[in-house]
Design an enzyme around this catalytic site. Structure first.
Site, PDB file in Angstrom:
ATOM      1  CD  GLU A  21      -2.576   1.470   2.532  1.00  0.00           C
ATOM      2  OE1 GLU A  21      -3.562   0.747   2.733  1.00  0.00           O
ATOM      3  OE2 GLU A  21      -2.181   2.340   3.337  1.00  0.00           O
ATOM      4  CG  ASP A 113     -12.475   6.346   9.196  1.00  0.00           C
ATOM      5  OD1 ASP A 113     -13.145   5.365   9.589  1.00  0.00           O
ATOM      6  OD2 ASP A 113     -11.236   6.342   9.116  1.00  0.00           O
TER       7      ASP A 113
HETATM    8  P1  FAD Z   1     -18.492  -0.538   5.554  1.00  0.00           P
HETATM    9  O1  FAD Z   1     -18.252  -1.890   4.999  1.00  0.00           O
HETATM   10  O2  FAD Z   1     -19.602   0.265   4.964  1.00  0.00           O
HETATM   11  O3  FAD Z   1     -18.708  -0.711   7.123  1.00  0.00           O
HETATM   12  C1  FAD Z   1     -18.889   0.399   8.001  1.00  0.00           C
HETATM   13  C2  FAD Z   1     -19.698  -0.063   9.209  1.00  0.00           C
HETATM   14  O4  FAD Z   1     -21.046  -0.324   8.808  1.00  0.00           O
HETATM   15  C3  FAD Z   1     -19.175  -1.361   9.822  1.00  0.00           C
HETATM   16  O5  FAD Z   1     -19.343  -1.300  11.193  1.00  0.00           O
HETATM   17  C4  FAD Z   1     -20.068  -2.414   9.188  1.00  0.00           C
HETATM   18  O6  FAD Z   1     -20.157  -3.568   9.996  1.00  0.00           O
HETATM   19  C5  FAD Z   1     -21.387  -1.676   9.064  1.00  0.00           C
HETATM   20  N1  FAD Z   1     -22.152  -2.162   7.899  1.00  0.00           N
HETATM   21  C6  FAD Z   1     -21.795  -2.038   6.607  1.00  0.00           C
HETATM   22  N2  FAD Z   1     -22.719  -2.601   5.807  1.00  0.00           N
HETATM   23  C7  FAD Z   1     -23.677  -3.087   6.616  1.00  0.00           C
HETATM   24  C8  FAD Z   1     -24.874  -3.802   6.396  1.00  0.00           C
HETATM   25  N3  FAD Z   1     -25.296  -4.091   5.149  1.00  0.00           N
HETATM   26  N4  FAD Z   1     -25.608  -4.174   7.467  1.00  0.00           N
HETATM   27  C9  FAD Z   1     -25.210  -3.875   8.700  1.00  0.00           C
HETATM   28  N5  FAD Z   1     -24.067  -3.191   8.986  1.00  0.00           N
HETATM   29  C10 FAD Z   1     -23.314  -2.808   7.955  1.00  0.00           C
HETATM   30  N6  FAD Z   1     -10.284   5.210   4.534  1.00  0.00           N
HETATM   31  C11 FAD Z   1     -10.058   6.255   3.684  1.00  0.00           C
HETATM   32  O7  FAD Z   1     -10.653   7.336   3.856  1.00  0.00           O
HETATM   33  N7  FAD Z   1      -9.191   6.151   2.623  1.00  0.00           N
HETATM   34  C12 FAD Z   1      -8.520   5.000   2.366  1.00  0.00           C
HETATM   35  O8  FAD Z   1      -7.740   4.929   1.407  1.00  0.00           O
HETATM   36  C13 FAD Z   1      -8.723   3.876   3.234  1.00  0.00           C
HETATM   37  N8  FAD Z   1      -8.091   2.697   3.008  1.00  0.00           N
HETATM   38  C14 FAD Z   1      -8.358   1.613   3.813  1.00  0.00           C
HETATM   39  C15 FAD Z   1      -7.747   0.383   3.510  1.00  0.00           C
HETATM   40  C16 FAD Z   1      -7.996  -0.739   4.299  1.00  0.00           C
HETATM   41  C17 FAD Z   1      -7.340  -2.045   3.948  1.00  0.00           C
HETATM   42  C18 FAD Z   1      -8.856  -0.624   5.429  1.00  0.00           C
HETATM   43  C19 FAD Z   1      -9.100  -1.809   6.293  1.00  0.00           C
HETATM   44  C20 FAD Z   1      -9.459   0.595   5.730  1.00  0.00           C
HETATM   45  C21 FAD Z   1      -9.237   1.723   4.930  1.00  0.00           C
HETATM   46  N9  FAD Z   1      -9.847   2.960   5.179  1.00  0.00           N
HETATM   47  C22 FAD Z   1      -9.634   4.030   4.331  1.00  0.00           C
HETATM   48  C23 FAD Z   1     -10.683   3.139   6.381  1.00  0.00           C
HETATM   49  C24 FAD Z   1     -12.175   2.814   6.123  1.00  0.00           C
HETATM   50  O9  FAD Z   1     -12.705   3.715   5.175  1.00  0.00           O
HETATM   51  C25 FAD Z   1     -12.886   2.954   7.480  1.00  0.00           C
HETATM   52  O10 FAD Z   1     -12.458   1.942   8.351  1.00  0.00           O
HETATM   53  C26 FAD Z   1     -14.407   3.003   7.429  1.00  0.00           C
HETATM   54  O11 FAD Z   1     -14.891   3.423   8.724  1.00  0.00           O
HETATM   55  C27 FAD Z   1     -15.072   1.680   7.136  1.00  0.00           C
HETATM   56  O12 FAD Z   1     -14.978   1.401   5.810  1.00  0.00           O
HETATM   57  P2  FAD Z   1     -15.654   0.047   5.204  1.00  0.00           P
HETATM   58  O13 FAD Z   1     -15.370   0.080   3.771  1.00  0.00           O
HETATM   59  O14 FAD Z   1     -15.272  -1.124   5.978  1.00  0.00           O
HETATM   60  O15 FAD Z   1     -17.208   0.387   5.490  1.00  0.00           O
END
Ligand code: FAD
Length: 302
Positions: A21, A113
């Protein structure tokens, strides 16, 4: 070839993938550091390099530019991170169009976030997407893209329990994601538990452990914030011991050794590969890859 085929081929050959990354650089000096690192990791022929998307979409243009430059000037397929924060559906579609035009065929689909920072309540843009799952669904209708998603071995801070994380991961796979990359974590069991739970929900998508070495004692707090869990006391003690006996360089070595140990346990437990966070510096990540024999063999410098 599409990234999903690259990952499938490695899987079929029983070879773990290696990926890195990076983040878009802020200025010229940072760009030089990044490209120096990229040239070094390119020699290992990684499966992909992923390019982060700044909080709140703050690096949108730079992410598109850097991912496009990786596609155009290296042999490594880029994966562009993309979030739903503070963006309408039309704006997200526009970024995807720009990525495709720049030759980028893979996206890490993230919610992002909350605009107020991690821990504040999530606010959806009035015309935007609410979850990464919705983004995966949108991307499925937008051409032949390989889509990755995030996974959380220590649990996502907003999730009710560990099963919720596994369920969401399985939903993302069903919606079209072909791989996942995890947040930082320190204990192999957290990855195994998540993957086993997800399998219980019918998900067999490869979940690449995301690893980064602690290279100084000052980083401990930051790693805790990112991973959502305390750094294990034994690791902190090991780093402090190293500092007492050998100073900063010994801490760095101990941090890398811990990652090598963790990576080895994960691969032995069946991890499909390792994704190494670099902070645009290649040294620690290359040491980990080398110690674990990951990536193409690089001829020794003469
Ligand atoms: P989601 O999958 O939407 O989940 C968010 C929350 O909602 C979780 O608690 C999940 O359990 C809940 N949820 C989601 N869908 C449902 C559903 N259908 N039913 C019930 N609950 C649900 N952030 C950045 O801004 N830029 C980046 O480049 C970046 N890179 C990242 C790379 C990696 C490998 C990781 C692990 C994280 C990264 N992040 C980045 C951080 C990420 O955007 C945050 O952690 C964010 O809060 C969660 O993103 P997510 O895609 O997991 O969200």
């Amino acid at each position: 070839p599409a990234l999903r085929d690259v990952l499938a081929d490695l899987r079929a050959a029983g070879r773990p993938s290696l990926s890195f990354e990076i983040s878009p650089p802020r200025d010229e000096d940072a760009a030089r550091l990044l490209w120096d690192s990229l040239r070094r990791v390119e020699a290992l022929e990684p499966a992909f390099v992923s390019v982060t998307y700044g909080a709140g979409g703050s690096t949108r243009d730079r992410t598109v530019r850097v991912a496009g430059e990786v596609a155009a000037t290296t042999t490594v397929p880029p994966v562009a991170h993309l979030t739903c924060v503070s963006a309408s559906r039309a704006e997200v579609r526009q970024v995807v169009g720009e990525l495709v035009d720049a030759g980028v065929r893979s996206v890490l689909a993230l919610r992002g976030d909350p605009p107020g920072g991690p821990g504040s309540p999530w606010q959806q843009h009035p015309d935007g997407l609410g979850t990464a799952l919705e983004l995966v669904e949108m991307l499925r209708g937008m051409g032949d893209l390989t889509v990755g998603v995030a996974a959380f071995p220590n649990g996502h801070p907003e999730s009710a329990d560990a099963d919720a994380d596994a369920r969401v991961l399985a939903l993302k796979a069903r919606a079209g994601a072909s791989f996942a990359v995890t947040q930082l974590f320190f204990e192999a069991a957290r990855w195994t538990e998540l993957v086993d739970r997800a399998a219980g929900h019918g998900c067999d998508m490869p979940v690449l452990p995301g690893l980064m070495s602690i290279t100084s004692l000052r980083q401990v707090e930051r790693f805790e914030r990112l991973s959502g869990a305390p750094v294990p006391a034994a690791l902190v003690a090991r780093l402090e011991d190293a500092h007492r006996t050998g100073g900063d360089e010994a801490v760095r070595r101990a941090g890398v050794e811990h990652t090598v140990g963790l990576g080895g346990e994960l691969l032995a437990a069946g991890a499909p590969g390792l994704h190494l966070y670099t902070l645009n510096r290649s040294r620690a990540a290359l040491e980990v890859a080398d110690a674990l024999g990951l990536g193409a063999a690089v001829p020794a410098a003469s």
